[in-house]
Design a protein around this motif. Structure first.
Motif: not given
Length: 510
Positions: A51-52, A55, A59, A275, A277, A289
């Protein structure tokens, strides 16, 4: 898998122009994508790291529609990670003009936010705005490949001075990141002005030099991967602010007092992973997020001054962010920040700020936003003040319309998000908004703000078009840029302000 800018299997995107763009574009290197992943090959699957990583990829200004998913290989039965990203066109000539808060800005040049597919950003620009004009060379590497570090180089030759900046840092990427560090040098010379009631009252030259370094660690014994992390950071810095009279000074008003401070500080962070989504909150039809978990940091340090012993004292900073989901249609975000300097004379150049935002998805493909923010300054330096104008939330009023040491701003907006992608190039939406606010109190160390200009409540209403490009790179890391085209009517205008203001700007939110 790195997908091309346009999907040639989609009839709407299979034309000669889009095919030419795909052929001319240099795809992002697979190594660039791998360097951004927080897990390694043959490691056990950790959903938090997946997940990280997703994210982080979302970006990047040179990517769109990034996904990192755990899948089961139907042939071998083994667990695999499927990483997919879509490239965007990043090499752009820059020719723009914007008008906001009664000011006009223009720039031209070129920028490439994915130079030769390396993920590095390079830009060469000429610019002109209300305060200055000049040329800029900027280089930004969001991941050097060494410890996920970032490098930023910037040189600007302006008509009022030179800016030189170099920053090398390794941030906390997620809750499992073990350490962070940064070194920074910034030397900027510029011409600045003081304002009261939207009018210039003084000009002066300002040279600011900052040298700083810090190093931090996660406290593993007090952290739980995927849930929360406790961190400590130790830093040192030296800041100098030197002021000179301007040759075209409007008044004999006393210059701001020069400052030269050294500081040693310690920071504690407690970050919880909450977090979620979602989409259509601050962007249009993009993955977004939000960390609703409590995020707290506090900094304490010592300051010594080379110029004035009265500036000796303590650094006191604190910040807390938290969010709440009331139900699937209601989200509240709250932030409070205190940035202070305590001396024998009490608080000096200190500011307390807070804001709360309520997002209500009141219709299909639409939402109602209510936002309230407030700021209070304490013995602000003469070159620092709190401003309320077209660039800080009051969209119908010119630059520096109200200044002081405190501010309140209330905003209501109804958003309408378009469902379709226009011409396979951008998403569109509209907004109707109302702003009301006030800035008052001491400005620039003087009570002039109480007696000059409009210091009461001011309001405006407006309507605007929002455009979010889907196939071109973004200027900055983080949220994708959204083009705002607004028509605003100030409801408490004074002489010199038009009945209607038009605004053209690029923001990081709808």
């Amino acid at each position: 898998m790195v997908k091309p800018i346009f999907d040639e299997e989609n009839p709407k995107e299979n034309n000669w122009l889009f095919r030419l763009a795909n052929r001319l574009h240099i795809p992002t290197s697979r190594k660039v994508i791998r360097d951004d992943l927080l897990f390694k090959v043959d490691e056990s699957i950790d959903q938090n790291l997946l997940d990280s990583s997703e994210r982080s990829l979302n970006t990047r200004r040179y990517l769109n529609q990034a996904s990192v998913e755990h899948v089961q290989n139907p042939c071998t039965g083994q667990s695999e990670v499927n990483v997919e990203v879509r490239d965007v066109w990043t090499l752009k000539p820059k020719l723009s003009f914007s008008h906001s808060g009664g000011n006009s800005n223009s720039n031209y040049g070129f920028e490439d936010s994915n130079f030769l597919g390396t993920g590095k950003a390079v830009s060469i620009m000429q610019f002109s705005n209300e305060q200055r004009s000049g040329s800029i060379i900027d280089y930004h590497d969001p991941n050097t490949g060494a410890y996920n570090s970032q490098l930023r180089l910037r040189y600007s030759d302006n008509d009022d001075g030179i800016e030189k900046r170099i920053t090398l840092n390794r941030p906390f990427l997620d809750l499992s990141t073990k350490w962070t560090g940064e070194v920074n040098h910034d030397d900027t010379t510029m011409s600045e002005s003081s304002y009261v009631g939207g009018e210039k009252i003084a000009n002066f030259g300002h040279r600011k030099i900052v040298n700083s370094a810090n190093y931090g660690r996660r406290i593993d014994s007090f952290s739980v991967d995927g849930k929360y992390a406790n961190r400590v950071i130790l830093g040192v810095s030296k800041e100098e602010d030197l002021f000179t009279p301007s040759v075209d000074s409007l008044t004999s008003r006393v210059l701001p007092e020069g400052r030269s401070n050294k500081s040693l500080w310690f920071e504690y962070q407690n970050i919880h992973d909450g977090y979620i989504k979602t989409s259509n909150v601050r962007q249009i039809n993009r993955a977004e997020y939000f960390n609703l978990g409590n995020q707290f940091r506090a900094r304490f340090g010592f300051v010594t001054s080379n110029l004035n012993s009265n500036d000796d004292g303590y650094i006191i900073q604190a910040e807390n962010n938290v969010g709440t989901i009331l139900n699937e249609n209601h989200m509240i975000l709250h932030n409070i920040v205190f940035n202070g300097h305590y001396t024998d004379n009490g608080l000096v150049d200190s500011v307390l700020e807070s804001d709360v935002s309520w997002y209500w998805k009141n219709i299909s493909y639409g939402q109602f936003l209510t936002q309230l923010s407030a700021s209070k300054g304490y013995s602000l330096y003469q070159d620092h003040n709190i401003v309320l104008d077209g660039d800080t939330g009051m969209r119908g009023y010119p630059s520096h319309y109200q200044t002081g040491d405190r501010k309140v701003l209330f905003t209501m907006e109804q958003h309408f998000f378009g469902e379709r992608e226009w011409f396979s190039l951008f998403h569109a939406g509209t907004a109707v908004f109302f702003d009301a606010g006030r800035a008052w109190g001491d400005a620039n160390g003087s009570a002039l703000a109480e007696t000059s200009g409009n210091t009461g409540w001011i309001k405006d209403i407006g309507i605007g078009l929002r455009l979010s490009p889907t196939r071109t790179g973004n200027k900055e890391e983080g949220a994708h840029g959204v083009l705002h085209m607004d028509i605003v009517k100030p409801l408490d205008r004074s002489d010199g302000i038009s009945n209607y203001q038009w605004r053209l700007s690029t923001e990081k939110r709808f």
